[in-house]
Design an enzyme around this catalytic site. Structure first.
Site, PDB file in Angstrom:
ATOM      1  N   THR A 130      39.256  49.875  44.205  1.00 22.57           N
ATOM      2  CA  THR A 130      38.105  48.579  44.644  1.00 22.57           C
ATOM      3  C   THR A 130      38.363  48.489  46.586  1.00 22.57           C
ATOM      4  OG1 THR A 130      39.567  45.780  45.019  1.00 22.57           O
ATOM      5  CG2 THR A 130      38.225  47.587  42.762  1.00 22.57           C
ATOM      6  N   ASP A 131      37.653  48.004  47.012  1.00 22.99           N
ATOM      7  CA  ASP A 131      37.678  47.315  48.318  1.00 22.99           C
ATOM      8  C   ASP A 131      38.341  46.007  48.487  1.00 22.99           C
ATOM      9  OD1 ASP A 131      37.583  46.951  51.403  1.00 22.99           O
ATOM     10  OD2 ASP A 131      34.922  47.736  51.552  1.00 22.99           O
ATOM     11  N   TRP A 132      39.602  45.614  49.777  1.00 24.04           N
ATOM     12  CA  TRP A 132      40.380  45.003  49.621  1.00 24.04           C
ATOM     13  C   TRP A 132      40.066  43.258  49.534  1.00 24.04           C
ATOM     14  CZ3 TRP A 132      41.647  49.513  49.253  1.00 24.04           C
ATOM     15  CH2 TRP A 132      42.975  49.726  50.283  1.00 24.04           C
ATOM     16  N   GLY A 133      40.792  42.882  48.681  1.00 22.41           N
ATOM     17  CA  GLY A 133      40.118  41.271  47.885  1.00 22.41           C
ATOM     18  C   GLY A 133      38.604  41.087  47.583  1.00 22.41           C
ATOM     19  N   TYR A 145      31.907  46.455  49.101  1.00 23.89           N
ATOM     20  CA  TYR A 145      31.555  44.786  48.676  1.00 23.89           C
ATOM     21  C   TYR A 145      30.209  44.451  48.182  1.00 23.89           C
ATOM     22  CZ  TYR A 145      35.813  43.954  51.871  1.00 23.89           C
ATOM     23  OH  TYR A 145      37.087  44.000  52.011  1.00 23.89           O
TER      24      TYR A 145
END
Length: 573
Positions: A296-299, A259
């Site tokens: 991607t990382d989540w969210g 992130y």
């Protein structure tokens, strides 16, 4: 039979054939991976996400599971999903992934609950043991248990370097040393994917967090806005790349950027890594030659959009695609991607580039030929007595002996039959007599945990991040020292971060660290049926002042640490 259904054809040919048959909606769905709740397909998902059936209708075929019931239940649910996927004319199978599950821990922010799986120490514990063969065997055991229930993707290992002592996510790393993290990371990938690369018996590895998530400003984590900055005052960006270079050379199938947004790097935009073209395309794709999947990382499109907060959802999606990612973790808005293609904002050929990678992985894993798990076999394979015993043995071995009393009742291992005052331990399995107060005891045994500053509401994700000061409160230090002054004392401390021990290290007769250990594993160490084999995977700082003065990207940078990386005594010493 279509060519993509013919297992005798080369994978690239099968990919191209299937790609040519896919509607735009099929392609878009493949580029999303969302959390899944095991159970009713029509129930609303975790954190109000769409139901599984609704996500399947959106052509999403990648899911990561959260809390795990029994092995049979996981396998049965997985098979139900594959049945649903086969209803679609193309029959693209579902891919299930998971965060770590095979560790003794109760913190879902750092590793998911083990449930029916064997329990080993956390990754820091494996680093404390430092044995590449053990790590590969552990990863192979993980692979076999995952395969049994239908899990084909590992959202681990976390090969970040733990160079900021306050960072909340250290327990899932291999510690502070780049060489150790690199060696163990490669062994872990080899155990999950196989020495010959990804195939039908593999679990596909998504290593994280590229290009290294350790250098967090003030040790805060970029799950939250106050921790969004990654900083490099020591100029050690390349050091944090070392484990990832080795992972790529070892054939890691997938990578996840973090992130965080890099601050102060020449020529690199100050936006989150999942939006960062200089990092994903310039560094990873072009310089390092990586052609695997980037998820991607989540969210990052909805919540953790650092550096692009002022952009719309659509603009963030465009920027992330331009950066070079293949899949959006924790997102479900496939309709937005479809619209961007239909209105000409995003070329369909851009989707094709990512879809090829994602399809190739499903073919390599053999999911088109054999998507199902054997529900009865899952119960037999997962969590066998032998695997559980191996896990407890590793928990015990990872204990790291920092101080051992030269003589007296607190010298480890303890002699049998002593009167023991214990905190954090309710049973000693007949090895001693438990007493109610320190004054009654021959020896005190205190099981402690590294301190942290409670945050969040108590129920939200922030509540599970053990962050902030590494200092024990003054009142707790005074309490511990009083016990130590009353009776010779053994202190066993769980280190998910390098706690400051200087306040009582000189008072304890014996001091030992663990990295995720059950009471059964600790009793083996305490009474000598097993012996500590660990060495510290990071420095233990001497004070918060030393931590605050250190540089987040530089390993071993706190002044005059109480214990050094690599320190660890043996009972024979």
């Amino acid at each position: 039979m279509h060519p993509y259904q013919d297992a005798t054809l080369p994978i690239d040919q099968r990919v191209e054939d299937l790609l040519s048959r896919m509607a735009l909606e099929d392609k878009a769905g493949l580029m999303f991976q969302q959390m899944a709740t095991i159970g009713d397909l029509d129930a609303t998902g975790f954190m109000d996400t769409p139901s599984m059936r609704e996500m399947l209708d959106r052509r999403i075929t990648h899911f990561n599971i959260l809390f795990a019931p029994s092995a049979r239940e996981i396998a049965a649910w997985h098979n139900t999903l594959q049945d649903e996927a086969r209803r679609h004319p193309l029959g693209i199978p579902v891919s299930i992934s998971t965060d770590p599950r095979h560790h003794f821990t109760d913190n879902p922010a750092t590793a998911m609950l083990a449930g029916p799986f064997a329990q080993f120490p956390e990754m820091l514990g494996l680093a404390a043991i430092g044995d590449e063969d053990l790590v590969e065997r552990f990863a192979d055991l993980t692979r076999r248990e995952y395969l049994a229930v239908g899990i084909r993707g590992a959202l681990h290992p976390q090969i970040d370097l733990a160079t900021e002592p306050r960072w909340a996510r250290q327990s899932a790393t291999f510690g502070e040393d780049a060489d150790l993290s690199t060696r163990l990371g490669v062994a872990y990938i080899r155990g999950l994917q196989g020495a010959g690369g990804v195939g039908p018996e593999s679990v596909s590895v998504m290593a994280k967090h590229f290009p290294g998530g350790g250098p967090q400003k003030d040790g805060e984590d970029p799950h939250f806005a106050y921790g969004r900055e990654q900083v490099y005052p020591g100029g050690r960006f390349d050091l944090h790349l070392e484990p990832f270079r080795a992972a790529i050379a070892a054939g890691v199938a997938q990578l996840m950027p973090y992130y965080g947004m890099p601050v102060g790097l020449d020529g690199v935009e100050e936006v989150g890594f999942g939006f960062n073209r200089e990092i994903i395309t310039g560094l990873l794709r072009e310089q390092l030659g990586y052609d695997g999947i980037v998820c991607t990382d989540w969210g990052i499109l909805t919540r953790t959009c650092w550096g692009v907060e002022d952009l719309t959802y659509e603009q963030r999606m465009i920027k992330s695609l331009h950066a070079g990612v293949d899949q959006f973790g924790g997102e479900t808005s496939t309709d937005v991607l479809v619209t961007l293609v239909k209105n000409g904002t995003v070329a369909e050929s851009r989707l094709d580039a990512s879809v090829r990678r994602l399809l190739r992985e499903k073919f390599r894993l053999g999911l088109f030929e054999n998507p199902y798990a054997d529900e009865a076999r899952a119960e037999i394979v997962v969590g066998t007595p032998a695997a559980r015993a191996e896990g407890i043995a590793a928990q015990a071995a990872a204990h790291t002996l920092l101080i051992n009393a030269p003589t007296g009742p607190a010298r480890l291992p303890l002699a049998p039959g002593l009167k023991v005052y214990a905190e954090g331990l309710t049973d000693v399995d007949g090895n001693a007599e438990l007493v109610a107060t320190p004054a009654e005891a021959d020896v005190a045994v205190l099981r402690l945990s590294a301190p942290f500053e409670p945050r969040g509401s108590g129920m939200d994700i922030e509540s599970f991040f053990r962050a902030g000061s590494l200092d024990f409160p003054a009142s707790e230090i005074a309490r511990i020292r009083t016990i130590c002054a009353t009776v010779p004392t053994v202190i066993d401390i769980y280190l998910d971060r390098p706690a400051i021990l200087a306040g009582f290290a000189d008072s304890a007769a014996s001091l030992i660290a663990n990295f995720g250990a059950s009471p059964a594993a600790f009793l083996q160490i305490l009474f000598g049926t097993a012996s500590p084999q660990g060495n510290l995977p990071f420095d233990i700082p001497s004070s918060m002042a030393a931590v605050e003065a250190s540089r987040p990207d530089v390993p071993f940078d706190t002044a005059a640490p109480t214990f050094r990386f690599g320190h660890g005594l043996r009972y024979a010493d």
